[in-house]
Scaffold this active site. Structure first.
Site, PDB file in Angstrom:
ATOM      1  N   SER A   7    -108.066  25.311  24.781  1.00 37.00           N
ATOM      2  CA  SER A   7    -107.236  24.494  23.895  1.00 37.00           C
ATOM      3  C   SER A   7    -105.792  24.951  23.872  1.00 37.00           C
ATOM      4  CB  SER A   7    -107.745  24.633  22.457  1.00 37.00           C
ATOM      5  OG  SER A   7    -109.008  24.113  22.317  1.00 37.00           O
ATOM      6  N   HIS A  50    -108.636  19.569  29.839  1.00 39.80           N
ATOM      7  CA  HIS A  50    -108.795  19.744  28.389  1.00 39.80           C
ATOM      8  C   HIS A  50    -109.313  18.457  27.739  1.00 39.80           C
ATOM      9  CE1 HIS A  50    -106.740  20.435  24.258  1.00 39.80           C
ATOM     10  NE2 HIS A  50    -107.981  20.871  24.234  1.00 39.80           N
ATOM     11  N   GLU A  80    -106.381  16.018  28.728  1.00 43.25           N
ATOM     12  CA  GLU A  80    -105.102  16.590  29.182  1.00 43.25           C
ATOM     13  C   GLU A  80    -105.355  17.384  30.455  1.00 43.25           C
ATOM     14  OE1 GLU A  80    -101.999  17.980  25.846  1.00 43.25           O
ATOM     15  OE2 GLU A  80    -103.958  18.840  25.521  1.00 43.25           O
ATOM     16  N   ASN A 105    -102.521  19.903  20.942  1.00 45.64           N
ATOM     17  CA  ASN A 105    -102.658  20.978  19.949  1.00 45.64           C
ATOM     18  C   ASN A 105    -101.333  21.573  19.507  1.00 45.64           C
ATOM     19  OD1 ASN A 105    -105.399  20.696  19.729  1.00 45.64           O
ATOM     20  ND2 ASN A 105    -105.814  22.080  21.429  1.00 45.64           N
TER      21      ASN A 105
HETATM   22  C1  CAA Z   1    -108.990  21.372  19.351  1.00 48.76           C
HETATM   23  C2  CAA Z   1    -108.678  20.757  20.662  1.00 48.76           C
HETATM   24  O1  CAA Z   1    -108.512  21.483  21.654  1.00 48.76           O
HETATM   25  C3  CAA Z   1    -108.438  19.317  20.874  1.00 48.76           C
HETATM   26  C4  CAA Z   1    -109.209  18.397  20.006  1.00 48.76           C
HETATM   27  O2  CAA Z   1    -110.263  17.951  20.354  1.00 48.76           O
HETATM   28  S1  CAA Z   1    -108.521  18.072  18.525  1.00 48.76           S
HETATM   29  C5  CAA Z   1    -109.668  16.972  17.768  1.00 48.76           C
HETATM   30  C6  CAA Z   1    -109.498  15.568  18.253  1.00 48.76           C
HETATM   31  N1  CAA Z   1    -110.424  14.737  17.568  1.00 48.76           N
HETATM   32  C7  CAA Z   1    -110.095  14.043  16.468  1.00 48.76           C
HETATM   33  O3  CAA Z   1    -108.965  14.081  16.023  1.00 48.76           O
HETATM   34  C8  CAA Z   1    -111.225  13.296  15.849  1.00 48.76           C
HETATM   35  C9  CAA Z   1    -110.815  12.588  14.588  1.00 48.76           C
HETATM   36  N2  CAA Z   1    -111.929  11.849  14.045  1.00 48.76           N
HETATM   37  C10 CAA Z   1    -112.314  10.659  14.539  1.00 48.76           C
HETATM   38  O4  CAA Z   1    -111.698  10.111  15.438  1.00 48.76           O
HETATM   39  C11 CAA Z   1    -113.511  10.025  13.906  1.00 48.76           C
HETATM   40  O5  CAA Z   1    -113.680  10.566  12.619  1.00 48.76           O
HETATM   41  C12 CAA Z   1    -114.830  10.210  14.727  1.00 48.76           C
HETATM   42  C13 CAA Z   1    -114.698   9.481  16.041  1.00 48.76           C
HETATM   43  C14 CAA Z   1    -115.151  11.677  14.989  1.00 48.76           C
HETATM   44  C15 CAA Z   1    -115.988   9.667  13.933  1.00 48.76           C
HETATM   45  O6  CAA Z   1    -115.690   8.346  13.624  1.00 48.76           O
HETATM   46  P1  CAA Z   1    -116.324   7.611  12.358  1.00 48.76           P
HETATM   47  O7  CAA Z   1    -115.909   6.202  12.450  1.00 48.76           O
HETATM   48  O8  CAA Z   1    -116.052   8.366  11.136  1.00 48.76           O
HETATM   49  O9  CAA Z   1    -117.843   7.832  12.528  1.00 48.76           O
HETATM   50  P2  CAA Z   1    -118.918   6.989  13.233  1.00 48.76           P
HETATM   51  O10 CAA Z   1    -118.702   5.517  13.066  1.00 48.76           O
HETATM   52  O11 CAA Z   1    -120.156   7.587  12.680  1.00 48.76           O
HETATM   53  O12 CAA Z   1    -118.729   7.404  14.722  1.00 48.76           O
HETATM   54  C16 CAA Z   1    -117.933   6.712  15.640  1.00 48.76           C
HETATM   55  C17 CAA Z   1    -118.492   7.039  16.981  1.00 48.76           C
HETATM   56  O13 CAA Z   1    -118.375   8.444  17.200  1.00 48.76           O
HETATM   57  C18 CAA Z   1    -119.655   8.974  17.568  1.00 48.76           C
HETATM   58  N3  CAA Z   1    -119.669  10.342  17.092  1.00 48.76           N
HETATM   59  C19 CAA Z   1    -119.331  10.778  15.873  1.00 48.76           C
HETATM   60  N4  CAA Z   1    -119.416  12.108  15.821  1.00 48.76           N
HETATM   61  C20 CAA Z   1    -119.839  12.505  17.043  1.00 48.76           C
HETATM   62  C21 CAA Z   1    -120.112  13.774  17.612  1.00 48.76           C
HETATM   63  N5  CAA Z   1    -119.952  14.911  16.937  1.00 48.76           N
HETATM   64  N6  CAA Z   1    -120.525  13.829  18.902  1.00 48.76           N
HETATM   65  C22 CAA Z   1    -120.681  12.712  19.614  1.00 48.76           C
HETATM   66  N7  CAA Z   1    -120.414  11.471  19.132  1.00 48.76           N
HETATM   67  C23 CAA Z   1    -120.000  11.389  17.855  1.00 48.76           C
HETATM   68  C24 CAA Z   1    -120.627   8.078  16.903  1.00 48.76           C
HETATM   69  O14 CAA Z   1    -121.878   8.116  17.539  1.00 48.76           O
HETATM   70  C25 CAA Z   1    -119.972   6.729  17.095  1.00 48.76           C
HETATM   71  O15 CAA Z   1    -120.204   6.314  18.422  1.00 48.76           O
HETATM   72  P3  CAA Z   1    -120.232   4.770  18.833  1.00 48.76           P
HETATM   73  O16 CAA Z   1    -118.845   4.248  18.611  1.00 48.76           O
HETATM   74  O17 CAA Z   1    -120.596   4.858  20.290  1.00 48.76           O
HETATM   75  O18 CAA Z   1    -121.248   4.148  17.970  1.00 48.76           O
HETATM   76  N1  NDP Z   2    -113.759  22.536  19.189  1.00 49.47           N
HETATM   77  C1  NDP Z   2    -112.883  21.675  19.657  1.00 49.47           C
HETATM   78  O1  NDP Z   2    -112.521  20.712  18.970  1.00 49.47           O
HETATM   79  C2  NDP Z   2    -112.308  21.861  21.019  1.00 49.47           C
HETATM   80  C3  NDP Z   2    -112.464  23.036  21.701  1.00 49.47           C
HETATM   81  N2  NDP Z   2    -111.920  23.173  22.952  1.00 49.47           N
HETATM   82  C4  NDP Z   2    -112.077  24.418  23.685  1.00 49.47           C
HETATM   83  O2  NDP Z   2    -113.364  24.409  24.314  1.00 49.47           O
HETATM   84  C5  NDP Z   2    -113.868  25.747  24.362  1.00 49.47           C
HETATM   85  C6  NDP Z   2    -115.209  25.778  23.642  1.00 49.47           C
HETATM   86  O3  NDP Z   2    -115.037  25.360  22.299  1.00 49.47           O
HETATM   87  P1  NDP Z   2    -116.280  24.908  21.406  1.00 49.47           P
HETATM   88  O4  NDP Z   2    -117.274  24.222  22.245  1.00 49.47           O
HETATM   89  O5  NDP Z   2    -115.713  24.243  20.232  1.00 49.47           O
HETATM   90  O6  NDP Z   2    -116.846  26.343  20.954  1.00 49.47           O
HETATM   91  P2  NDP Z   2    -118.297  26.704  20.459  1.00 49.47           P
HETATM   92  O7  NDP Z   2    -118.127  27.915  19.608  1.00 49.47           O
HETATM   93  O8  NDP Z   2    -118.973  25.508  19.917  1.00 49.47           O
HETATM   94  O9  NDP Z   2    -119.058  27.070  21.819  1.00 49.47           O
HETATM   95  C7  NDP Z   2    -118.715  28.143  22.648  1.00 49.47           C
HETATM   96  C8  NDP Z   2    -119.961  28.517  23.419  1.00 49.47           C
HETATM   97  O10 NDP Z   2    -119.614  29.491  24.412  1.00 49.47           O
HETATM   98  C9  NDP Z   2    -120.606  30.489  24.372  1.00 49.47           C
HETATM   99  N3  NDP Z   2    -120.170  31.727  24.973  1.00 49.47           N
HETATM  100  C10 NDP Z   2    -119.464  32.746  24.427  1.00 49.47           C
HETATM  101  N4  NDP Z   2    -119.294  33.730  25.334  1.00 49.47           N
HETATM  102  C11 NDP Z   2    -119.892  33.321  26.461  1.00 49.47           C
HETATM  103  C12 NDP Z   2    -120.075  33.907  27.756  1.00 49.47           C
HETATM  104  N5  NDP Z   2    -119.581  35.110  28.038  1.00 49.47           N
HETATM  105  N6  NDP Z   2    -120.751  33.230  28.681  1.00 49.47           N
HETATM  106  C13 NDP Z   2    -121.262  32.002  28.407  1.00 49.47           C
HETATM  107  N7  NDP Z   2    -121.124  31.399  27.214  1.00 49.47           N
HETATM  108  C14 NDP Z   2    -120.436  32.052  26.249  1.00 49.47           C
HETATM  109  C15 NDP Z   2    -120.900  30.625  22.882  1.00 49.47           C
HETATM  110  O11 NDP Z   2    -122.080  31.356  22.650  1.00 49.47           O
HETATM  111  P3  NDP Z   2    -122.155  32.226  21.264  1.00 49.47           P
HETATM  112  O12 NDP Z   2    -121.929  31.305  20.147  1.00 49.47           O
HETATM  113  O13 NDP Z   2    -123.517  32.792  21.333  1.00 49.47           O
HETATM  114  O14 NDP Z   2    -121.052  33.250  21.373  1.00 49.47           O
HETATM  115  C16 NDP Z   2    -121.016  29.142  22.516  1.00 49.47           C
HETATM  116  O15 NDP Z   2    -122.287  28.627  22.834  1.00 49.47           O
HETATM  117  C17 NDP Z   2    -112.803  26.646  23.741  1.00 49.47           C
HETATM  118  O16 NDP Z   2    -111.969  27.133  24.761  1.00 49.47           O
HETATM  119  C18 NDP Z   2    -112.044  25.681  22.845  1.00 49.47           C
HETATM  120  O17 NDP Z   2    -110.730  26.061  22.587  1.00 49.47           O
HETATM  121  C19 NDP Z   2    -111.256  22.161  23.586  1.00 49.47           C
HETATM  122  C20 NDP Z   2    -111.121  20.951  22.966  1.00 49.47           C
HETATM  123  C21 NDP Z   2    -111.591  20.717  21.613  1.00 49.47           C
END
Ligand code: CAA
Ligand code: NDP
Length: 293
Positions: free
Chosen positions: A121, A142, A154, A192
């Site tokens: 991320s 990403h 990304e 991010n």
């Molecule tokens: C941290 C990083 O590195 C980068 C990132 O990812 S940052 C995070 C980016 N993501 C966001 O910002 C998500 C923001 N939230 C949303 O867009 C919405 O709340 C959401 C799509 C998650 C859920 O939407 P909602 O309208 O509240 O729920 P809901 O109607 O139940 O779900 C919409 C769809 O999402 C699916 N869904 C919801 N949560 C899910 C999950 N955890 N896994 C898989 N599918 C999921 C549902 O099955 C549904 O699918 P369909 O359209 O195919 O039926």
């Molecule tokens: N969460 C998000 O919204 C997003 C996350 N990402 C990125 O994706 C990556 C994963 O995030 P996310 O899935 O949320 O994290 P989670 O914590 O859900 O999952 C990480 C997984 O990696 C496993 N793990 C840790 N160490 C090892 C290893 N040495 N070998 C194999 N597996 C290992 C963990 O096991 P254990 O728990 O047992 O340590 C866990 O099952 C990160 O780099 C994150 O920044 C990118 C986009 C969105």
């Protein structure tokens, strides 16, 4: 859609690894997920099954497609099973030390021509590439969470990434029917760099007593039309991941505006990591999420 190769390996059976496996299998790739613990893999496969089943019940997917996708996904705790992979996407914990250790174990197993990508991320792609034996065949792919729903991926090249690697990654991502945006290799890339300071600010807003968890989330959902409130989203991403991203921004850009909120640090220290640990800004252990502040 054109498939570029057949075998995709995923490292990490967490929420992202499983989401990537889900969409890759739906596109017809044979997917192998590697994680350390067998229980993690079993839980991950159950999550994928549940998400695919939900898509069937919503009419988004046929039962045949669900079965075909599931049949293409397997799990392993043996890193040697990554040997036949054409592309491996590392989606383990957002911690540079963990990722470097994985690359050290993984690279000797891989075919010389295999591509290696990270779903990080925030971390430097160039620095991670230097921990591999193939910086020219390494880059950031990403995905966004939840992967089956979010349209964007990304793509981030390191300094040594070859054009052919980038082109193959583009074709792969398009075959998953995702939209590509290209970001340069700066801390936390585009999404991010913008999203996490907003979430961090929401946590400061809570820390300073400007509003409760519920007030802050309601304000941003109804006042700014965000699909989730920022604290709900932080819990969804994982508070450990949010903190790691803020630390990378703070260290990498050396600007105090990225200082992680002390309350975020405290929640992570408590092991309150959000939805995945059952408690974060909300407590998920009951029937409905209850704000913890
Ligand atoms: C941290 C990083 O590195 C980068 C990132 O990812 S940052 C995070 C980016 N993501 C966001 O910002 C998500 C923001 N939230 C949303 O867009 C919405 O709340 C959401 C799509 C998650 C859920 O939407 P909602 O309208 O509240 O729920 P809901 O109607 O139940 O779900 C919409 C769809 O999402 C699916 N869904 C919801 N949560 C899910 C999950 N955890 N896994 C898989 N599918 C999921 C549902 O099955 C549904 O699918 P369909 O359209 O195919 O039926
Ligand atoms: N969460 C998000 O919204 C997003 C996350 N990402 C990125 O994706 C990556 C994963 O995030 P996310 O899935 O949320 O994290 P989670 O914590 O859900 O999952 C990480 C997984 O990696 C496993 N793990 C840790 N160490 C090892 C290893 N040495 N070998 C194999 N597996 C290992 C963990 O096991 P254990 O728990 O047992 O340590 C866990 O099952 C990160 O780099 C994150 O920044 C990118 C986009 C969105």
């Amino acid at each position: 859609m054109t498939k570029v190769f057949d075998n995709v390996g995923i490292v990490g059976a967490g929420q992202m690894g499983c989401g990537i496996a889900h969409v890759a299998a739906l596109a017809g790739y044979k997917v192998t997920i590697y994680d350390l613990a067998k229980e993690r893999i079993e839980a991950g496969l159950a999550t994928i099954n549940g998400n695919l089943a939900r898509q069937v019940s919503n009419g988004k997917l046929s039962e045949e497609a669900r079965k075909a996708a599931l049949a293409l996904i397997s799990g392993t705790t043996d890193i040697n099973d990554m040997a036949p992979m054409d592309l491996v996407i590392e989606a383990a914990t957002e911690d540079e030390t963990v990722k470097r250790k994985i690359f050290a174990q993984l690279c000797p197993v891989l075919k010389p021509e295999a591509l290696l990508a990270t779903n990080t991320s925030s971390l430097s792609i160039t620095r991670l590439a230097s921990a591999t034996d193939r910086p020219e065949r390494f880059m950031g792919i990403h995905f966004m969470n939840p992967v089956p729903v979010m349209k964007l991926v990304e793509l981030v090249r390191g300094i040594a990434t070859e054009e052919s690697t980038f082109e193959t990654a583009k074709t792969f991502v398009r075959s998953l029917e995702k939209t590509i945006t290209v970001a340069e290799d700066f801390p936390a890339f585009i999404v991010n760099r913008i999203l996490l300071p907003m979430i961090n600010e929401a946590i400061y807003t809570l820390y300073e007593g400007v509003g409760s968890v519920e007030a802050i989330d309601t304000a941003m959902k109804l006042g700014a039309n965000h699909p989730m409130g920022p604290l709900q989203l932080a819990d969804f991403i994982g508070l450990d991941t949010c903190l790691s991203i803020m630390q990378v921004l703070h260290d990498g850009l050396a600007d105090s505006k990225y200082r992680p909120c002390p309350l975020l640090v405290k929640y992570v220290e408590a092991g309150w990591l959000g939805r995945k640990s059952g408690r974060g800004f909300y407590d998920y252990r009951g029937e409905h999420p209850i704000p913890t502040r």
